[in-house]
Design an enzyme around this catalytic site. Structure first.
Site, mmCIF file in Angstrom:
data_model
loop_
_atom_site.group_PDB
_atom_site.id
_atom_site.type_symbol
_atom_site.label_atom_id
_atom_site.label_comp_id
_atom_site.label_asym_id
_atom_site.label_seq_id
_atom_site.Cartn_x
_atom_site.Cartn_y
_atom_site.Cartn_z
ATOM 1 N N SER A 201 0.913 -1.166 -0.077
ATOM 2 C CA SER A 201 -0.095 -0.153 0.018
ATOM 3 C C SER A 201 0.701 1.249 -0.101
ATOM 4 O O SER A 201 1.942 1.273 0.701
ATOM 5 C CB SER A 201 -0.816 -0.021 1.287
ATOM 6 O OG SER A 201 -1.670 1.074 1.269
ATOM 7 N N GLY A 202 0.436 2.207 -0.720
ATOM 8 C CA GLY A 202 1.346 3.456 -1.039
ATOM 9 C C GLY A 202 1.400 4.381 0.397
ATOM 10 O O GLY A 202 2.487 5.053 0.641
ATOM 11 N N HIS A 203 0.549 4.303 1.188
ATOM 12 C CA HIS A 203 0.357 5.370 2.355
ATOM 13 C C HIS A 203 0.992 4.852 3.496
ATOM 14 O O HIS A 203 1.161 5.629 4.455
ATOM 15 C CB HIS A 203 -1.086 5.787 2.722
ATOM 16 C CG HIS A 203 -1.708 4.619 3.399
ATOM 17 N ND1 HIS A 203 -2.158 4.953 4.737
ATOM 18 C CD2 HIS A 203 -2.240 3.502 3.030
ATOM 19 C CE1 HIS A 203 -2.714 3.669 5.248
ATOM 20 N NE2 HIS A 203 -2.924 2.948 4.261
ATOM 21 N N CYS A 327 -11.659 0.570 21.708
ATOM 22 C CA CYS A 327 -12.805 1.175 22.336
ATOM 23 C C CYS A 327 -13.469 1.888 21.562
ATOM 24 O O CYS A 327 -14.669 1.864 21.425
ATOM 25 C CB CYS A 327 -12.696 1.855 23.885
ATOM 26 S SG CYS A 327 -11.834 0.848 25.093
#
Length: 394
Positions: A201-203, A327
């Protein structure tokens, strides 16, 4: 340090580097053509697409034509699992994975189970390591795919990918790895490691969000995932996200050329952070392997506190981290990864993941630990469990 943001959640996402932004910008307004078009404006886009594919391939020692662009790591994981399952359903319906995979893998496996497939979820040891003998024991005549992540997104443990790949190859089984956390962070070679499919993935490496890729080894016959046009060699339809792809390519080039020095710097800072936490905060447990670990990952559990409260108080001091106790997602269950490595609920709830970047400094680490010491003291002073524990110790 006042008003400064110390960003230590790089496993979640990273800042897009300025060089990446600069590379992308012309493809929004100047070279905006469709890469499938025959005229010159389209040819510019096509040329950029080809160049980016080459850069992505270099990171893992693949051929450019084995790289297929997707909208991110989750799509790549879905494609690898669902398309393999569909293509090989007459050969068998058994898949092997681990209990500590990302939800993009686990939830896809659960979906496939509803379609009549059988999935073996392997246990891991206390460091989060998959045991080779367990992989071997799980293999059956109807096993069609083994999918084990390259490195865990929460605790940073790097799995024995080369050895698992060799086992899969020996048995004629396809091997996929979700390398979203490891891609561009540590050396990967798909041929040496016998990897048939790999998601990235690029990010996660200072590239843009919404772009990823699936490496599919030449000769691996799995079906297309998105139907429509003939893009991505007829395997994933849809007009290509050229600015995103260009950004991803540039991020890959930077990651590959800076990897060695970045790994050295981040590993040193990581170990410095771990040492300070262990020495200065009592009842701290570091999670994940000490030796086979991502250079930028620190995951610790602090007993007698709740992860969410700690994150909120860190945020008030300008420090961004993450907790395995989600949570905020409407679930009070601690991380499936921390439970899988054998931590009891009450300890897993007090977890903190800090993930560094090339920009992280020693001053950032010192400030973070100094604040963390105060925060944990404060939270423990409000805990009746801690009070009882201290009394018993006396």
């Amino acid at each position: 340090m006042e008003n400064k943001i110390i960003y230590l959640d790089n496993a979640a996402t990273t800042k897009v580097s300025q060089e990446v932004v600069d590379a992308m910008l012309p493809f929004f307004t100047e070279h905006y053509g469709n890469a499938s078009a025959v005229y010159s404006v389209g040819a510019e886009a096509k040329g950029a697409l080809t160049g980016a594919r080459e850069e992505v391939a270099k990171v893992i020692g693949a051929k450019p034509e084995e790289i297929y662009f997707t909208a991110g790591g989750s799509e790549a994981d879905n494609w690898a699992l669902k398309a393999t399952a569909e293509y090989f359903k007459d050969k068998g319906k058994h898949i092997i994975t681990s209990k500590i995979e990302h939800h993009a893998i686990l939830h896809t496996c659960q979906y496939l189970e509803k379609q009549g497939y059988e999935v073996t979820y392997l246990d891991v040891d206390e460091d989060g390591m998959v045991r080779l003998e367990d992989v071997k024991a799980a293999i059956r005549p109807d096993t069609i795919l083994i999918s084990i992540m390259f490195a865990n997104n929460e605790i940073g443990t790097i799995e024995p990918i080369k050895e698992i790949g060799a086992l899969a190859k020996e048995n004629g089984i396809l091997f996929h790895t979700d390398a979203v956390q490891a891609f561009g962070q540590v050396p990967i070679n798909v041929d040496e490691m016998n990897i048939d499919m790999l998601s990235a993935s690029g990010h996660k490496l200072n590239g843009p969000k919404g772009i990823g890729m699936l490496y599919i080894r030449k000769g691996v016959k799995i079906r297309s995932f998105v139907h429509g046009g003939a893009q991505e060699r007829k395997r994933r339809a849809g007009t290509e996200n050229i600015p995103g792809i260009v950004g991803f390519g540039k991020a890959c080039e930077i990651a590959r050329t800076t990897m060695e020095e970045r790994m050295k710097k981040e590993s040193e800072l990581r170990d410095y952070l771990i040492n300070r936490l262990e020495k200065e905060i009592p009842y701290t447990k570091i999670n994940g392997s000490r030796t086979n670990r991502l250079p930028n990952n620190v995951n610790a559990c602090f007993r007698f506190i709740e992860g969410e409260s700690m994150l909120i108080m860190l945020d008030q001091k300008g420090i961004c981290g993450s907790s395995g106790s989600a949570c905020t997602s409407g679930s009070l269950d601690p991380s499936h990864v921390l439970l899988a490595i054998g931590l009891p609920h009450e300890i897993a709830h007090g977890s903190l993941r800090l993930t560094l970047s090339a920009e992280t400094t020693k001053e950032d680490i010192d400030y973070t630990v100094d604040e963390l010491i105060k925060i944990i003291e404060r939270l423990r002073s409000m805990s009746p469990l801690y009070e009882d524990f201290v009394k018993k110790q006396k």
